[in-house]
Design a protein around this motif. Structure first.
Motif, short mmCIF file in Angstrom:
data_model
loop_
_atom_site.label_atom_id
_atom_site.label_comp_id
_atom_site.label_asym_id
_atom_site.label_seq_id
_atom_site.Cartn_x
_atom_site.Cartn_y
_atom_site.Cartn_z
N GLU A 334 0.80 -1.25 -0.09
CA GLU A 334 0.03 0.07 -0.16
C GLU A 334 0.84 1.35 0.04
N LYS A 335 0.71 2.09 -0.76
CA LYS A 335 1.70 3.50 -1.08
C LYS A 335 0.76 4.70 -0.56
N LYS A 336 -0.23 4.74 0.08
CA LYS A 336 -0.85 5.97 0.24
C LYS A 336 -1.14 6.07 1.84
N GLY A 337 -0.88 7.36 2.46
CA GLY A 337 -1.11 7.55 3.72
C GLY A 337 -0.42 6.85 4.86
N ILE A 338 1.07 6.39 4.36
CA ILE A 338 1.91 5.72 5.19
C ILE A 338 2.97 6.19 6.14
N PRO A 339 3.12 5.96 7.45
CA PRO A 339 4.21 6.68 8.08
C PRO A 339 5.54 6.52 7.78
N ALA A 340 6.48 7.70 7.91
CA ALA A 340 7.74 7.25 7.80
C ALA A 340 8.40 7.19 9.04
N LYS A 341 7.74 7.33 10.28
CA LYS A 341 8.25 7.39 11.46
C LYS A 341 7.46 6.48 12.40
N PRO A 342 6.28 6.91 12.72
CA PRO A 342 5.52 5.93 13.68
C PRO A 342 5.29 4.39 13.13
N SER A 343 5.40 3.54 13.88
CA SER A 343 5.35 1.98 13.67
C SER A 343 3.99 1.67 13.48
N PRO A 344 3.73 0.56 12.69
CA PRO A 344 2.20 0.20 12.41
C PRO A 344 1.91 -0.74 13.91
N LEU A 345 0.51 -0.92 13.79
CA LEU A 345 -0.06 -1.55 15.16
C LEU A 345 -1.08 -2.46 14.43
N LEU A 346 -0.85 -3.80 14.64
CA LEU A 346 -1.68 -4.98 14.45
C LEU A 346 -2.43 -5.64 15.54
N ILE A 347 -3.79 -5.46 15.26
CA ILE A 347 -4.82 -5.89 16.07
C ILE A 347 -5.81 -6.79 15.45
N ASP A 348 -5.96 -8.10 15.80
CA ASP A 348 -6.95 -8.98 15.43
C ASP A 348 -7.21 -8.68 13.85
N GLY A 349 -6.22 -8.88 13.10
CA GLY A 349 -6.35 -9.06 11.51
C GLY A 349 -6.65 -7.58 11.03
N GLU A 350 -6.38 -6.58 11.75
CA GLU A 350 -6.40 -5.21 11.27
C GLU A 350 -5.26 -4.67 11.69
N LEU A 351 -4.72 -3.83 10.72
CA LEU A 351 -3.30 -3.00 10.78
C LEU A 351 -3.84 -1.29 10.73
N TYR A 352 -3.31 -0.82 11.70
CA TYR A 352 -3.56 0.67 12.11
C TYR A 352 -2.27 1.19 11.81
N VAL A 353 -2.25 2.56 11.33
CA VAL A 353 -1.31 3.14 11.18
C VAL A 353 -1.56 4.70 11.30
N ILE A 354 -0.62 5.58 11.62
CA ILE A 354 -0.94 7.09 11.78
C ILE A 354 0.13 7.82 10.83
N SER A 355 0.06 8.22 9.89
CA SER A 355 1.03 8.93 9.20
C SER A 355 1.70 10.16 9.95
N ASP A 356 3.01 10.64 9.27
CA ASP A 356 3.65 11.59 9.70
C ASP A 356 2.59 12.86 10.09
N ASP A 357 1.88 13.08 9.08
CA ASP A 357 1.00 14.34 9.22
C ASP A 357 -0.32 14.13 9.59
N GLY A 358 -0.62 13.22 10.38
CA GLY A 358 -1.57 13.13 10.96
C GLY A 358 -3.10 12.30 10.31
N ILE A 359 -2.68 11.41 9.26
CA ILE A 359 -3.79 10.76 8.89
C ILE A 359 -3.78 9.35 9.33
N ALA A 360 -4.85 8.99 10.24
CA ALA A 360 -5.22 7.66 10.63
C ALA A 360 -5.69 6.70 9.58
N SER A 361 -5.15 5.45 9.52
CA SER A 361 -5.87 4.47 8.56
C SER A 361 -5.89 3.22 9.07
N CYS A 362 -6.91 2.36 8.88
CA CYS A 362 -7.09 1.12 9.01
C CYS A 362 -7.09 0.19 7.83
N PHE A 363 -6.25 -0.91 8.01
CA PHE A 363 -6.22 -1.91 6.54
C PHE A 363 -6.49 -3.12 7.17
#
Length: 445
Positions: A334-363
């Motif tokens: 996946e190439k959009k909204g991905i962080p360069a510094k904060p690590s991902p978080l894996l919970i119950d088959g869902e992957l959560y990220v917060i981009s450096d500029d404040g966009i939260a995503s769930c995959f």
């Protein structure tokens, strides 16, 4: 020095004393928790607070450091750097010698001298109990304005705590006695300062040493500091050392075949090493990403990585391969909204990220499908934390957003603290530990 102005009543003090026995036995031993994945094994964690509400204690911490707090036996440990500032003339003279492009001078700051210190705080009261000066250095290398000289998080293992300051030194300290056990220096040209945290696996202290001048992974005997093995990274085709450096922290896994693997992310390559001798098990070429900070996470036979600076991407890679598996084991990208510094978080088959500029995503972790995306706002370096069914996102601006995990975006609360938040938070007992640029907070409802 300790301040305890926020105990609301004698009843709260009694509750605090009652819970001390519980939290003292719980550990948060390394960057992103004892499991290294940002998930706290707790049943209660606070939702709402402010500078004057639900703060059990707030303790000022001298100096500057972005290392996260680690906890064992009722004490909170962190590193910090006491800096004597260089004059502007000294700063410019040093940058002219070390940085080729004058246009980049504004990215760097420089200390005339630094004292790198280990600090211990009592978890129950917030009283600062130890200050152990580990390194005193004149004319240290410049670092990025957003970095600190004490950014790597120490790791606790048994009676020892391992403090890593990159090129400035690695020191093992007996935390019961407050005395040095051993030290070692692995010189490296970081470019913008140290960042990779140490990792203990069995009898080894594993260090990722990806500098501008050399790139390798090494394991030191955790008892003596002697080198057990050292393995160079795969060849990099970057035009300069700037695109070769990286700042990641290892994780350890055991795959379905029973193979023990050290997963070590770096510029251009993700590599799995055999922890016994450092030999390569498998590797994936992830492209041109460099200065990688996010720590990988692992689940269901798949490791998830962010490729760092450049254009960050989120990759899912199966871990059951051998050799170069770039063309065979990449599950999705996946190439959009991905962080360069904060690590991902894996919970119950869902992957959560917060981009450096404040966009939260769930995959969806299995397919890579975007479940939801929402602008939270702010700038982010700290990695997300999951505790008691809540996700915590700490911004540079001092705001902590509390989300409920799930397939719909749910904001539970927004909480504001004074100061800048760049260290990743910790959770244990019923409390959060949040480090700002000036203080350490214990927060509990």
């Amino acid at each position: 020095m300790n301040t305890l102005p926020f105990c609301r009543s004698l009843g709260v003090v009694a509750t605090l004393l009652l819970t001390t026995q519980i939290v003292a036995a719980v550990e948060w031993s390394q960057f992103r928790g004892t499991a290294g994945d940002g998930i706290a094994d707790v049943t209660h964690a606070p939702t709402q607070w402010s500078e004057t509400e639900n703060v059990v204690w707030k303790t000022p911490i001298a100096g500057k450091g972005w290392s996260s707090p680690v906890v064992a036996d009722g004490k909170v440990w962190m590193t910090t750097a006491i800096e004597e500032q260089a004059t502007e003339e000294e700063r410019i003279a040093t940058l002219e010698r070390l940085v080729e492009n004058p246009r980049r001078f504004g990215e760097f700051r420089l200390a005339k001298s630094i004292t790198l210190r280990l600090v211990a705080v009592d978890l129950a009261t917030g009283a600062q109990e130890m200050e152990i000066d580990l390194v005193r250095l004149d004319h240290p290398d410049p670092i990025h304005t957003i970095n600190s000289y004490a950014s790597p998080t120490p790791v606790i293992d048994g009676d020892n705590i391992y403090c890593h300051f990159g090129t400035f030194g690695t020191i093992c300290v007996d935390r019961k006695k407050g005395v040095e056990v051993w030290r070692k220096r692995l010189p490296l040209e970081h470019g913008v300062g140290p960042g990779s945290s140490p990792f203990v696996y069995k009898n080894a202290l594993v260090l990722i040493c990806d500098g501008m001048d050399q790139q390798y992974v090494t394991a030191l005997d955790k008892s003596t500091g002697e080198t057990l093995w050292r393995t160079d990274r795969p060849p990099l085709d970057a035009a300069s050392g700037e695109q070769k450096k990286s700042y990641d922290t290892p994780i350890a896994i055991i795959d379905a075949a029973g193979r023990e693997q050290l997963i070590c992310m770096g510029s251009q390559w993700l590599v799995a090493y055999d922890p016994t001798d450092g030999s390569e098990i498998w590797k994936v070429r992830h492209g041109k990403g460099f200065s990688v900070v996010p720590r990988p996470v692992y689940g269901d036979g798949t490791v998830y990585i962010s490729t760092g600076f450049g254009k960050p991407q989120l990759w899912a890679i199966r871990v059951d391969g051998s050799g170069d598996v770039t063309d065979t084991h990449v599950a999705w990208v996946e190439k959009k909204g991905i962080p360069a510094k904060p690590s991902p978080l894996l919970i119950d088959g869902e992957l959560y990220v917060i981009s450096d500029d404040g966009i939260a995503s769930c995959f969806d972790a299995a397919s890579g499908e975007l479940v939801w995306k929402q602008r939270v706002g702010g700038k982010y370096s700290a990695s997300p934390l999951m505790a008691a069914g809540k996700i915590y996102l700490c911004s540079h601006e001092g705001k902590v957003s509390v989300l409920k995990p799930g397939r719909e975006y749910q904001l539970l609360a927004e909480n504001q603290l004074d100061g800048q938040l760049m260290a990743s938070p910790a959770a244990l007992g019923d409390s959060l530990l949040i480090r700002s640029d000036t203080a350490l907070y214990r927060i509990a409802e």
